[in-house]
Design a protein around this motif. Structure first.
Motif, mmCIF file in Angstrom:
data_model
loop_
_atom_site.group_PDB
_atom_site.id
_atom_site.type_symbol
_atom_site.label_atom_id
_atom_site.label_comp_id
_atom_site.label_asym_id
_atom_site.label_seq_id
_atom_site.Cartn_x
_atom_site.Cartn_y
_atom_site.Cartn_z
ATOM 1 N N LEU A 292 0.812 -1.232 0.000
ATOM 2 C CA LEU A 292 0.000 0.000 0.000
ATOM 3 C C LEU A 292 0.841 1.275 0.000
ATOM 4 O O LEU A 292 0.344 2.341 -0.328
ATOM 5 N N PHE A 293 2.107 1.177 0.431
ATOM 6 C CA PHE A 293 2.996 2.356 0.500
ATOM 7 C C PHE A 293 4.302 1.959 -0.190
ATOM 8 O O PHE A 293 5.344 1.808 0.437
ATOM 9 N N ILE B 162 2.150 -2.996 4.706
ATOM 10 C CA ILE B 162 1.650 -1.631 4.950
ATOM 11 C C ILE B 162 2.751 -0.880 5.686
ATOM 12 O O ILE B 162 3.031 -1.158 6.849
ATOM 13 N N ASP B 163 3.384 0.054 4.994
ATOM 14 C CA ASP B 163 4.633 0.628 5.518
ATOM 15 C C ASP B 163 4.623 2.165 5.428
ATOM 16 O O ASP B 163 5.373 2.746 4.645
ATOM 17 N N PRO B 164 3.764 2.811 6.225
ATOM 18 C CA PRO B 164 3.702 4.280 6.158
ATOM 19 C C PRO B 164 4.774 4.931 7.037
ATOM 20 O O PRO B 164 5.349 4.291 7.921
ATOM 21 N N LEU C 223 3.624 -1.652 9.567
ATOM 22 C CA LEU C 223 4.427 -0.801 10.444
ATOM 23 C C LEU C 223 3.482 0.139 11.187
ATOM 24 O O LEU C 223 2.688 0.847 10.548
ATOM 25 N N ILE C 224 3.556 0.091 12.510
ATOM 26 C CA ILE C 224 2.756 1.027 13.302
ATOM 27 C C ILE C 224 3.723 2.055 13.871
ATOM 28 O O ILE C 224 4.596 1.730 14.677
ATOM 29 N N ALA C 225 3.578 3.284 13.398
ATOM 30 C CA ALA C 225 4.589 4.318 13.662
ATOM 31 C C ALA C 225 4.440 4.869 15.079
ATOM 32 O O ALA C 225 4.132 6.050 15.275
ATOM 33 N N LEU D 72 6.418 -3.470 14.358
ATOM 34 C CA LEU D 72 5.971 -4.221 13.194
ATOM 35 C C LEU D 72 4.903 -5.176 13.701
ATOM 36 O O LEU D 72 5.160 -5.992 14.590
ATOM 37 N N ALA D 73 3.717 -5.024 13.155
ATOM 38 C CA ALA D 73 2.595 -5.852 13.598
ATOM 39 C C ALA D 73 2.289 -6.856 12.502
ATOM 40 O O ALA D 73 2.264 -6.505 11.320
ATOM 41 N N PHE D 74 2.071 -8.088 12.899
ATOM 42 C CA PHE D 74 1.739 -9.116 11.920
ATOM 43 C C PHE D 74 0.351 -9.658 12.236
ATOM 44 O O PHE D 74 0.040 -9.953 13.392
#
Ligand code: SAM
Length: 289
Positions: free
Chosen positions: A56-57, A150-152, A175-177, A261-263
Motif C-alpha cells: 500500500l505504501f 503496509i509501511d507508512p 508498520l505502526i509508527a 511491526l505488527a503481523f
C-alpha cells in the motif's frame, strides 16, 4: 545469522532513478518482510491457485542507507526477489515520481513480473476500491491467498482501508509508527480538530477512552494505540494476534523505540511462520548493526 540462504538485503547500483534515503534500522524491516515473503511463497505455492502481494505504501523499490550511502532493494523489489514468485503484485504509492521509478525498475529487471503487476498512483485510503478490484476473484477452482505490506511513515493508514482488506484471505505485515509518530505527536493528536487517530482506529471517541480506560492508567499513548489496534483486528477476524515486534535504535546510549511491526493472519500457520522468522532473525539482530 540464520538458516536461510536467501538474503533480502541486496545491494544495487545507482541507476539514476529516484532513490529515497532511509535510516540503518530500515534493514530490520526489510529482513523480516523478505524472510516472511520467502517462507510464504515457498510454503503456499502448491496449496493456493494465486499468491498475491499487495503493497500500500510501495515507494520506488530502491533506497539509500543514510549512514553508509549504500543502495539496496527496498520493500517492493524485495517482494519481487523471492526465489518463488507471487502470481500478482499490486503496488500503491502516492508519489508520482516514486511509483514511476518503481515501474521502470520492474520493467527493466523483472519483465515477466511486469505483466503481472498493477501500479496505482494515489493515496491507498482513497484508492482502496481500485486495489481491491485488482485482487483475483476467489472461487473453489481459483483460490487466492494475499500478503499485504503496509509501511507508512506515520499513522496515515485509515482503519477503514485495513478493514476492507480484512474481508479477504490475507496476511498483513504493518508498520505502526508508534515512536516515529505517536509519541512525538501525541499533543497534536489530542487536539479535537485533529482526526489522525480517529481515522487510524476508526473511532472518534478514542480520546475519552484513552483518558477513561482504567487498564490504561500509567500506560502510554503508544500502549493504548497498540492495545486498541489489536482489539480492532480481532474484531475483523484476526483472532491470533502476535505480539508486536519492536524496532529500536541506539541514541545517546538509550534504545529508543522507532516503530512496531505488527503481523496479522487469520490462519495459525501465518502466525507460526511469523514467529519462526522473528525468532531466527532477532536471534542475531545485533549482527546487522
Ligand atoms: C516509509 S515509505 C515506504 C517505503 C517502502 N515500503 C519501501 O520499502 O521502500 C512510505 C511511502 O508511502 C508513500 N505514501 C504516503 N502516504 C501514502 C498514502 N496515503 N497512500 C500511498 N502511499 C503513501 C510515501 O510517498 C512514501 O513513499
Amino acid at each position: 545469522m540464520n538458516n536461510y540462504k536467501y538474503n533480502p538485503i541486496q545491494e544495487v547500483e545507482d541507476d539514476g532513478l529516484t532513490i529515497p534515503e532511509v535510516g540503518e534500522w530500515g534493514k530490520e524491516k526489510y529482513n523480516l518482510l523478505g524472510y516472511y515473503a520467502e517462507l510464504f511463497t515457498k510454503s503456499m505455492r502448491d496449496k493456493w491457485g494465486n499468491l498475491v502481494y499487495i503493497d500500500l505504501f510501495a515507494s520506488s523499490g530502491y533506497c539509500k542507507i543514510k549512514s553508509t550511502g549504500k543502495i539496496i532493494k527496498s520493500g517492493a523489489l524485495i517482494a519481487l526477489s523471492t526465489p518463488i514468485h507471487f502470481d500478482k503484485y499490486i503496488f500503491c504509492e502516492e508519489d508520482k515520481d516514486l511509483i514511476a521509478s518503481l515501474e521502470k525498475r520492474i520493467e527493466r529487471d523483472f519483465p515477466k513480473e511486469r505483466a503481472k503487476s498493477v501500479f496505482i498512483q494515489g493515496s491507498c485510503n482513497e484508492k482502496i476500491d481500485e486495489i481491491i478490484k485488482n485482487i483475483p476473484r476467489y472461487s473453489v477452482n481459483n483460490t487466492v491467498l494475499n500478503f499485504c505490506f503496509i509501511d507508512p511513515f506515520n499513522l496515515g493508514i485509515h482503519f477503514n482501508t485495513v478493514a476492507r482488506l480484512g474481508a479477504y484471505q490475507l496476511d498483513m505485515l504493518m508498520l505502526i509508527a508508534t515512536g516515529m509518530a505517536a509519541t512525538r505527536n501525541e499533543k497534536k493528536y489530542q487536539s479535537p480538530s485533529n482526526d489522525t487517530i480517529s481515522l487510524f482506529l476508526n473511532d472518534s471517541s478514542w480520546r475519552s477512552d484513552f483518558s477513561g480506560d482504567a487498564d490504561m492508567k500509567n500506560q502510554s499513548f503508544t500502549q493504548f494505540l497498540s492495545k486498541r489496534y489489536k482489539s480492532n483486528m480481532i474484531k475483523l477476524g484476526y483472532t491470533q494476534v502476535a505480539d508486536f515486534h519492536d524496532v529500536r535504535y541506539k541514541h545517546n546510549n538509550k534504545n529508543v523505540l522507532l516503530y512496531h511491526l505488527a503481523f496479522f493472519s487469520k490462519n495459525p500457520l501465518g502466525n507460526k511462520f511469523w514467529n519462526i522468522i522473528r525468532k531466527q532473525y532477532t536471534g542475531d539482530q545485533q549482527a546487522l548493526f
